[in-house]
Write an enzyme that holds these catalytic residues in place. Structure first.
Site, PDB file in Angstrom:
ATOM      1  N   SER A 123       0.837  -1.193   0.000  1.00  0.00           N
ATOM      2  CA  SER A 123       0.000   0.000   0.000  1.00  0.00           C
ATOM      3  C   SER A 123       0.880   1.254   0.000  1.00  0.00           C
ATOM      4  CB  SER A 123      -0.953  -0.041   1.201  1.00  0.00           C
ATOM      5  OG  SER A 123      -1.909   0.988   1.148  1.00  0.00           O
ATOM      6  N   ARG A 153     -11.867   7.490   9.182  1.00  0.00           N
ATOM      7  CA  ARG A 153     -11.630   6.047   9.158  1.00  0.00           C
ATOM      8  C   ARG A 153     -12.711   5.322   8.363  1.00  0.00           C
ATOM      9  NH1 ARG A 153      -7.623   2.504   8.949  1.00  0.00           N
ATOM     10  NH2 ARG A 153      -8.123   0.521   9.923  1.00  0.00           N
ATOM     11  N   ASP A 197      -9.423  -3.539  -6.499  1.00  0.00           N
ATOM     12  CA  ASP A 197      -8.852  -2.429  -5.735  1.00  0.00           C
ATOM     13  C   ASP A 197      -9.234  -1.110  -6.408  1.00  0.00           C
ATOM     14  OD1 ASP A 197      -7.290  -0.582  -4.366  1.00  0.00           O
ATOM     15  OD2 ASP A 197      -5.485  -1.829  -4.371  1.00  0.00           O
ATOM     16  N   HIS A 252      -8.649  -3.398  -1.963  1.00  0.00           N
ATOM     17  CA  HIS A 252      -7.303  -2.976  -1.611  1.00  0.00           C
ATOM     18  C   HIS A 252      -6.727  -3.787  -0.461  1.00  0.00           C
ATOM     19  CE1 HIS A 252      -3.834  -0.424  -1.149  1.00  0.00           C
ATOM     20  NE2 HIS A 252      -4.146  -0.202   0.109  1.00  0.00           N
ATOM     21  N   ASP A 253      -7.542  -4.127   0.521  1.00  0.00           N
ATOM     22  CA  ASP A 253      -7.060  -4.855   1.703  1.00  0.00           C
ATOM     23  C   ASP A 253      -6.859  -6.347   1.461  1.00  0.00           C
ATOM     24  OD1 ASP A 253      -6.651  -2.850   3.479  1.00  0.00           O
ATOM     25  OD2 ASP A 253      -8.396  -3.255   4.740  1.00  0.00           O
TER      26      ASP A 253
END
Length: 379
Positions: free
Chosen positions: A146, A220, A318, A351-352
C-alpha cells in the site's frame, strides 16, 4: 506481554525533502530470523499508513502481527531462511518520530511544527536503519504494501543498488485523482472537527479531554469503504437491517448492518492513531509521484530503478490503487532491466486483499521468495 520493538537513532540533523530537519529523531522496528554472516539474507518491509512495526509475533511479543499469516518459520516469508525487518514509518505514532513526538527544541509535542513529510523522508529513514543501523549493504528483497509500496519505490530511486529484489503489493507509482479526493475528504473531516483545534488537541489523548473523535471516525469510515470492494460489501451485508433494539432513536440514526459495522470499526481506530500523524502521512501519500524522477513521465521514472527480480501484485477489485497502476509498475521495472512477475489477484476484498486473502497472496509471495533463496542461499 513482552515488547519486541527496537529503535534506530537517525542521523542528526536528519534533512527532510521539503525543507527543515529533525534532531534526535528515531524509527521503531522489529526483526525476525537471523542475519547471516554474509549479511545477504535481509528482507525489509515498509508498511501502509497505519500499521506498526509489529508485522508478526515473536518470542518477545507473542501477540499476532498485522501480517501474521505471511511471516514466520515455514510461512511464505520464511524466517528460518530470511532475516526480516519491519520498520514503522517516520511520521507515524507507533514508536517512530512524528507530529505527536516531543520536539527537543521546545519540550512540547511537534504538532503542526513538524516539518512537511514526504514518502522520500520515510524511505530515507528506513534506508538509514538498514544501511547504517543494521549494517546491511544490500537487501535481498524490499517489500512494500500500500503506502509502503510507494515508500519502497522512493527507497529504490534514492538509493540505487540497495536491493536485489522487490515485492510491490497493492500500490501505485503516484496517487490518482480518486485516491487524492478520498484522502482530501479524510483530512477535511479531521480539520473541520472543532476538537482538532489546528492540531492543538490533547497529546496523549485522555478520557474527557480535547480530541477530534468525530473527525477521526468519519476519516476512518471513508478509508474502510475504499479498502474493500463493492462486491465484498454486497456479499457481506447486502441490505440487512438492524433489529429494532439495535437501532438509534435519533432521527436519521443507523438502520443497516453495514452502518453499525463501520461505526464499530471506526471506534476501534479513532484513539489508536494520532490525528496529526494521520494528516501528515495522508498528505505524503498524495504528494508522492515517480514521474518526478523521470522528467514528468512515470514510465521513465520507474525505468531508472535497477533490480534483478521483482514481483508485482495487485487486486482487480482495488479501487484505491487500481490494477492498471500495478501493471504500470511492472512494465516500468521490466524496462529498467528487472525480471518481473506480475500477478493480478482474483480477490473480492479490494485494496485490503493482501491482508486477508492469504490463500492467494501467500503462495505468490512464497514462490517468489523461494526462487530468491535458490539464487541466494543463506549461510
Amino acid at each position: 506481554m513482552g515488547d519486541a520493538r527496537r529503535y534506530h537513532a537517525l542521523p542528526s540533523p536528519f534533512p527532510m525533502k521539503r525543507g527543515g530537519a529533525l534532531h534526535g529523531a528515531r524509527v521503531a522496528y522489529e526483526t525476525w530470523g537471523r542475519l547471516n554472516d554474509a549479511r545477504d539474507n535481509a528482507v525489509l518491509i515498509l508498511t501502509g499508513l497505519s500499521p506498526s512495526a509489529h508485522a508478526a509475533s515473536s518470542a518477545d511479543d507473542p501477540s499476532p502481527g498485522w501480517w501474521e499469516a505471511m511471516i514466520g518459520p515455514g510461512k511464505p516469508i520464511d524466517t528460518d531462511r530470511w532475516y526480516v525487518v519491519c520498520v514503522n514509518s517516520l511520521g507515524s505514532d507507533k514508536g517512530s518520530t512524528g507530529p505527536a513526538s516531543i520536539d527537543p527544541a521546545t519540550g512540547q509535542p511537534y504538532r503542526l511544527r513538524f516539518p512537511a513529510l514526504s514518502l522520500e523522508d520515510v524511505a530515507n529513514a528506513a534506508w538509514s536503519l538498514a544501511h547504517e543501523g543494521l549494517g546491511i549493504g544490500r537487501l535481498a528483497c524490499l517489500i512494500g504494501c500500500s503506502m509502503g509500496g510507494m515508500s519502497a519505490l522512493a527507497y529504490l530511486l534514492q538509493h540505487p543498488g540497495s536491493a536485489g529484489a522487490h515485492i510491490s503489493v497493492n500500490t501505485a507509482p503516484q496517487a490518482q485523482p480518486f485516491a487524492i479526493a478520498i484522502r482530501s475528504l479524510q483530512r477535511e473531516a479531521i480539520r473541520l472537527d472543532p476538537q482538532w483545534d489546528h492540531g492543538n488537541y490533547d497529546i496523549p489523548a485522555r478520557p474527557g479531554g480535547k480530541y477530534p473523535e468525530a473527525g477521526m471516525s468519519i476519516a476512518r469510515k471513508l478509508g474502510v469503504i475504499t479498502y474493500r470492494s463493492a462486491m465484498e460489501w454486497k456479499g457481506r451485508f447486502a441490505r440487512i437491517r438492524l433489529d429494532s433494539e439495535h437501532r438509534d432513536d435519533e432521527p436519521f440514526g443507523y438502520e443497516f448492518e453495514v452502518e453499525r459495522y463501520l461505526q464499530a470499526h471506526a471506534q476501534r481506530f479513532v484513539r489508536s492513531f494520532d490525528p496529526n500523524c494521520y494528516l501528515y502521512l495522508s498528505r505524503a501519500s498524495d504528494w508522492f509521484d515517480v514521474a518526478g524522477y523521470g522528467d514528468g513521465d512515470v514510465h521513465a521514472g520507474l525505468r531508472r530503478i535497477q533490480l534483478e527480480r521483482a514481483l508485482v501484485l495487485g487486486a482487480g477489485t482495488d479501487i484505491l490503487f487500481p490494477l492498471e497502476q500495478q501493471e504500470q509498475i511492472a512494465q516500468g521495472l521490466r524496462a529498467g532491466g528487472a525480471e518481473v512477475d506480475f500477478i493480478a489477484m482474483d480477490s473480492p476484498q479490494g485494496h485490503d486483499a493482501f491482508l486477508v486473502d492469504i490463500a492467494h497472496y501467500g503462495p505468490a509471495i512464497g514462490a517468489f521468495m523461494a526462487t530468491l533463496a535458490g539464487r541466494n542461499e543463506p549461510r
